[in-house]
Design an enzyme around this catalytic site. Structure first.
Site, short mmCIF file in Angstrom:
data_model
loop_
_atom_site.label_atom_id
_atom_site.label_comp_id
_atom_site.label_asym_id
_atom_site.label_seq_id
_atom_site.Cartn_x
_atom_site.Cartn_y
_atom_site.Cartn_z
N TYR A 121 26.70 48.44 -30.83
CA TYR A 121 26.42 48.33 -29.40
C TYR A 121 27.59 47.77 -28.60
O TYR A 121 28.02 48.37 -27.63
CB TYR A 121 25.17 47.47 -29.14
CG TYR A 121 23.87 48.16 -29.50
CD1 TYR A 121 23.79 49.06 -30.55
CD2 TYR A 121 22.71 47.89 -28.79
CE1 TYR A 121 22.60 49.67 -30.87
CE2 TYR A 121 21.50 48.51 -29.10
CZ TYR A 121 21.46 49.40 -30.15
OH TYR A 121 20.28 50.01 -30.47
N GLU A 175 33.32 55.49 -17.39
CA GLU A 175 34.36 55.12 -16.42
C GLU A 175 35.63 54.69 -17.13
O GLU A 175 36.75 55.09 -16.78
CB GLU A 175 33.88 53.97 -15.52
CG GLU A 175 32.66 54.30 -14.68
CD GLU A 175 31.35 53.92 -15.35
OE1 GLU A 175 31.20 54.15 -16.58
OE2 GLU A 175 30.47 53.41 -14.65
N ALA A 179 26.98 51.95 -33.16
CA ALA A 179 25.84 51.26 -33.78
C ALA A 179 25.92 49.75 -33.58
O ALA A 179 24.89 49.06 -33.61
CB ALA A 179 25.78 51.60 -35.27
N CYS A 214 29.08 49.29 -14.49
CA CYS A 214 28.74 47.96 -15.00
C CYS A 214 29.86 46.97 -14.67
O CYS A 214 30.94 47.34 -14.22
CB CYS A 214 28.49 48.02 -16.51
SG CYS A 214 30.00 48.14 -17.50
ZN LIG Z 1 30.67 50.27 -17.75
#
Ligand SMILES: [Zn+2]
EC number: 3.5.4.5
Length: 138
Positions: free
Chosen positions: A53, A60, A51, A93
């Protein structure tokens, strides 16, 4: 592209399977990762959201941290798969790339695929060129 799905069938099947177990109530973006070690074992990870974030952990990193927790190291990792739903390839990312450059060999195959039958094979050297590594600390 179909050849990638054949050549990496087992690792991709396991990555797609764990993708369904992702905890992603906020983004609804499910990601699955699987790492095959040289002893023939498969180790999975899914994204786990929070929650707040910022505490979300990507698939990964979930998989890599698990493998390292079991005592495996970069030489023990044969390949890695990362899968998502949809029409785009869910490339790792930036945070994951930094972890991957630390924990994978430069040429370890990283297969990225989706439920639309798209797939590529890459590696961390391609994903994160000119990276910051332990070499910079010497
Ligand atoms: Zn990532």
């Amino acid at each position: 592209m179909q050849k990638i799905f054949e050549d990496y069938k087992d690792i991709l099947d396991k990555a797609f399977e764990v993708m369904e177990k992702a905890y992603a109530p906020y983004s609804k973006y499910h990601v699955g990762a699987c790492i095959k070690t040289t002893d023939g074992k498969y180790h999975v990870g899914a994204n786990i959201e929070n929650a707040s974030y910022g505490l979300t952990n990507c698939a990964e990193r979930s998989a890599l941290f698990h493998v390292y927790s079991l005592g495996y190291r970069e030489d023990d990792i044969e390949s890695m798969a990362v899968v998502t739903r949809g029409n785009t390839l869910g490339s790792p990312c930036g945070a994951c790339r930094q972890v991957m450059v630390e924990l994978l060999k430069n040429d370890t195959p990283v297969v990225i695929a989706n439920t639309s039958s798209q797939a590529i094979i890459t590696n961390i050297a391609e994903l994160l060129p000119f990276s910051f590594t332990s070499e910079d600390l010497k």
